[in-house]
Write an enzyme that holds these catalytic residues in place. Structure first.
Site, short mmCIF file in Angstrom:
data_model
loop_
_atom_site.label_atom_id
_atom_site.label_comp_id
_atom_site.label_asym_id
_atom_site.label_seq_id
_atom_site.Cartn_x
_atom_site.Cartn_y
_atom_site.Cartn_z
N CYS A 206 -55.36 -57.23 43.67
CA CYS A 206 -55.64 -58.53 43.07
C CYS A 206 -54.37 -59.22 42.57
CB CYS A 206 -56.69 -58.38 41.97
SG CYS A 206 -57.51 -59.93 41.54
N HIS B 145 -61.21 -54.38 43.53
CA HIS B 145 -61.18 -53.48 42.39
C HIS B 145 -62.22 -52.38 42.65
CE1 HIS B 145 -58.81 -56.32 39.96
NE2 HIS B 145 -59.61 -57.27 40.41
#
Length: 200
Positions: A81, A180
């Site tokens: 991310c 994630h």
């Protein structure tokens, strides 16, 4: 440790220990130098926009050059991310403010007012198209340059930008993704791919 990203490090440690391979994890806090030649595998987790802004000055103090050199030397990286975005050229917010990043990968990110949130499923080209699962929550839309390949294709979710059907980035031995989860405990074959790349 956004969305359990530290679990990726714990997973790598444990899977090495199960195989009798010694492992040492060394953090690199803000203000401390990074010596890219000393590491075998690098992990950059996710973070919020404010945290990325804090890191810009630290990167300019020598870390960015070390990261770029390590990438070009073929050191394996897992970037999640915000860490993924930081490896690129820049992040431009939805209202036009640009933050220049490391430039280790030919990609850039632009902010959107709409967040892309939810569980995701995408293929992994390095695993013969096997599916990987995770969780994404980002407002940045990332676009890859010609020298960077995607990690895979989106089967469910948004991926890099919600437009082109691609997820993540692959350049040399860098594996970057918006996923994630933490990603590696959910996808042990992908974890072993990273470890095998580092060992080789």
């Amino acid at each position: 440790n956004l969305y359990g990203d530290r679990g990726n490090v714990l997973c790598m440690e444990q899977r090495l220990r199960w195989r009798g391979i010694d492992v040492t994890v060394a953090g690199v806090p803000v203000g401390e130098p990074l010596r890219g030649a000393d590491g075998d595998l690098f992990f950059i987790g996710g973070g919020q926009d404010f945290e990325l802004e804090v890191l810009l000055e630290d990167l300019a103090g020598g870390k960015a050059a070390e990261v770029k050199a390590a990438v070009e030397d073929g050191k394996p990286f897992l970037a999640i991310c915000g860490g993924y975005q930081m490896l690129g050229n820049f992040y431009r917010t939805w209202d036009g403010v640009q933050c220049d990043f490391i430039g280790a990968l030919d990609l850039y990110t632009v902010g959107s007012e709409k967040r892309m949130i939810g569980n995701c499923l995408f293929t992994c080209d390095d695993l013969g198209g096997a599916g990987l699962v995770g969780f994404e929550n980002h407002s940045g839309k990332t676009y890859l340059g010609s020298s960077v390949k995607p990690l895979g294709k989106v089967l469910s979710g948004y991926g890099n930008n919600g437009e082109d059907g691609l997820e993540g980035a692959r350049y040399r031995n860098v594996f970057a993704t918006y996923s994630h989860g933490p990603l590696l405990p959910k996808n042990p074959a992908f974890c072993d791919l990273l470890l095998r790349t580092a060992l080789e």
